[in-house]
Enzyme design. Structure first.
Site, mmCIF file in Angstrom:
data_model
loop_
_atom_site.group_PDB
_atom_site.id
_atom_site.type_symbol
_atom_site.label_atom_id
_atom_site.label_comp_id
_atom_site.label_asym_id
_atom_site.label_seq_id
_atom_site.Cartn_x
_atom_site.Cartn_y
_atom_site.Cartn_z
ATOM 1 N N HIS A 176 0.847 -1.436 0.045
ATOM 2 C CA HIS A 176 -0.162 -0.427 -0.313
ATOM 3 C C HIS A 176 0.685 1.125 0.023
ATOM 4 O O HIS A 176 0.475 2.130 0.043
ATOM 5 C CB HIS A 176 -0.913 0.095 1.203
ATOM 6 C CG HIS A 176 -0.546 0.216 2.244
ATOM 7 N ND1 HIS A 176 0.738 -1.076 3.086
ATOM 8 C CD2 HIS A 176 -0.527 0.773 3.516
ATOM 9 C CE1 HIS A 176 1.611 -1.063 4.156
ATOM 10 N NE2 HIS A 176 0.782 0.125 4.462
ATOM 11 N N CYS A 177 1.783 1.110 0.118
ATOM 12 C CA CYS A 177 2.530 2.287 -0.016
ATOM 13 C C CYS A 177 3.989 1.982 -0.732
ATOM 14 O O CYS A 177 3.747 3.132 -1.942
ATOM 15 C CB CYS A 177 3.708 2.641 1.511
ATOM 16 S SG CYS A 177 1.924 3.141 2.535
ATOM 17 N N ILE A 178 4.939 1.658 -0.894
ATOM 18 C CA ILE A 178 6.370 1.264 -2.045
ATOM 19 C C ILE A 178 6.025 1.761 -2.779
ATOM 20 O O ILE A 178 6.452 2.475 -3.816
ATOM 21 C CB ILE A 178 6.935 0.961 -1.125
ATOM 22 C CG1 ILE A 178 7.400 0.207 0.486
ATOM 23 C CG2 ILE A 178 8.256 0.535 -2.071
ATOM 24 C CD1 ILE A 178 8.731 -0.454 0.674
#
Length: 440
Positions: free
Chosen positions: A273-275
């Site tokens: 969900h981020c990188i």
């Protein structure tokens, strides 16, 4: 307001609200409740609300027993009725910040949550955004919405800040309870009060910065640092393959240096969900300042291409070793989660790999002990269920591709039962007989 809030925090009279009960929001809500603050969790998905109130966790980092403890004690309740926002003194917004169809930041969830909070927020409250986003979101987007919708004045009637989530799903060592918190607020007083709330959970593990923008940028730096280094090692892996050098052995050798080197490992791409998303947020914002993030964008290109590269390698293996085309061959992908030992397939490179394999005509199955089916671009891919999977069935496939290195899979048995294995994660490093294994 400062003295009023600090007194309520010290007496644990603050009512906490957590807007969004996913991988970030639910652990935060549970920890706030365990710290002695009555907590209300808000979510549009009624199934999540029902599960929480029945003490059934759907997040791997929160056990049913933990949830049961705070629910049955009355310290945590979940609801889809956002009128209860009016009862909260502290509201953390923990909603998704994905990319849209054009790879641009989609902050619609953040905007809608701010609008909803503004309608019901009370005076003398603290509002904190935890969702990963571009620098300026808290002050340029959230603040005007809250002030206009509530009629309250930021700094006078409520405090506003940003504290980036740092949840690492599946990490048994670092969880919401012991991961240090960065806090950036729009004033010294706001920072003091918001930090005091987080210190009730984390003790001294709270790091205050001078503004929300610094806190927002720090989150992006953390993840882009990883993105760039993974991009570097993925590019090295491609080069090493052409030069007939084992990249995994190279990394093991390099990491014996006790300074100046941190090991990163190649793979079929980046997920979660981020990188994979954060570089797009920063690159998008940087264009406002006439700045081109060339190094960041280069790493994005490399990492985004890895599923395609793995498809090319699979084709090369079948062609060179068995004189077969990928078109018409039977392939099974082991693991579709974006990282090992979790049931989360958001942005997983394994799914892009499956889609690429299918696009060139391969017959593709997948097995993941945590995931039975995935929804990819409105297409449902069904996997082999855990209770139905047999290691012996691997011999029916022309190629086995290890895309996620789940610990509960016996890779010795994978090797024993497979015609050939393409290991993109070095999951077979302890396997003794390797004649039918090729590494990324």
């Amino acid at each position: 307001m400062r003295e009023y809030l600090l007194d309520k925090i010290a007496k644990k009279e603050i009512v906490c609200g957590v807007y969004g009960l996913g991988y970030v929001g639910l652990p935060l809500a549970v920890e706030k409740a365990k710290a002695g603050f009555k907590t209300i969790g808000f979510d549009l998905q009624k199934i999540k609300v029902e599960m929480i109130n029945n003490s059934e966790s759907y997040v791997g980092d929160v056990s049913d027993s933990e949830l049961k403890e705070v629910v049955e004690s009355g310290m945590l309740r979940a609801t889809s009725d956002f009128n209860f926002i009016s009862e909260a003194d502290f509201i953390a917004i923990c909603v998704p910040t994905p990319l849209d169809a054009h790879q641009q930041p989609d902050i619609s969830y953040v905007r809608e949550s701010a609008i909803m909070v503004a309608k019901k927020m009370r005076k003398n409250s603290m509002i904190v955004l935890e969702s990963t986003t571009y620098p300026g979101t808290t002050e340029e987007l959230i603040k005007p919405i809250l002030e206009k919708g509530s009629g309250l004045k930021c700094g006078k009637d409520f405090y506003l800040g940003f504290s980036p989530e740092r949840i690492d799903p599946g990490n048994s060592k670092y969880k919401a309870k012991n991961i240090p918190k960065v806090v950036g607020a729009d004033s010294v007083q706001a920072s003091e009060c918001i930090s005091a709330m987080y210190r009730e959970i984390l003790g001294d593990r709270v790091f205050e910065v001078s503004s929300p923008r610094v806190a927002e940028m720090s989150k992006l730096l953390e993840n882009i640092y990883r993105n760039i280094n993974v991009g570097l090692v993925n590019e090295m892996a491609i080069l090493c393959h052409r030069m007939n050098i084992n990249i995994w052995e190279v990394i093991e050798a390099a990491k014996t240096k006790p300074f100046g080197f941190a090991p990163f490992y190649p793979g079929p791409g980046l997920g979660g969900h981020c990188i994979p998303l954060d570089p797009y947020y920063l690159s998008w914002k940087a264009r406002e300042f006439g700045f081109h993030t060339s190094m960041i964008e280069s790493s994005m290109i490399i990492n985004d291409r890895m599923p395609e590269y793995c498809t090319e390698r699979a084709s090369e293996i079948l062609n060179k070793k068995f004189k077969k085309s990928l078109n018409g061959s039977k392939v099974i992908v082991l693991g579709v989660a974006y990282k090992k030992n979790v049931a989360d397939y958001r942005e997983s490179p394994a799914i892009f790999l499956i889609d690429n394999l299918k696009a060139v005509g391969a017959y593709v199955d997948f097995y993941d002990p945590y995931i039975d089916e995935v929804d990819f671009k409105n297409k449902i891919y069904k996997g082999i269920k855990r209770e139905s999977f047999q290691m012996e069935s691997l011999k029916d496939y022309d190629l086995v591709i290890i895309a996620t290195d789940h610990s509960i899979i016996d890779y010795n048995k994978v090797q024993e039962n497979s015609i050939f294995v393409f290991d993109t994660r070095n999951a077979t490093r302890e396997v003794k007989y390797r004649d039918n294994i090729e590494l990324l």
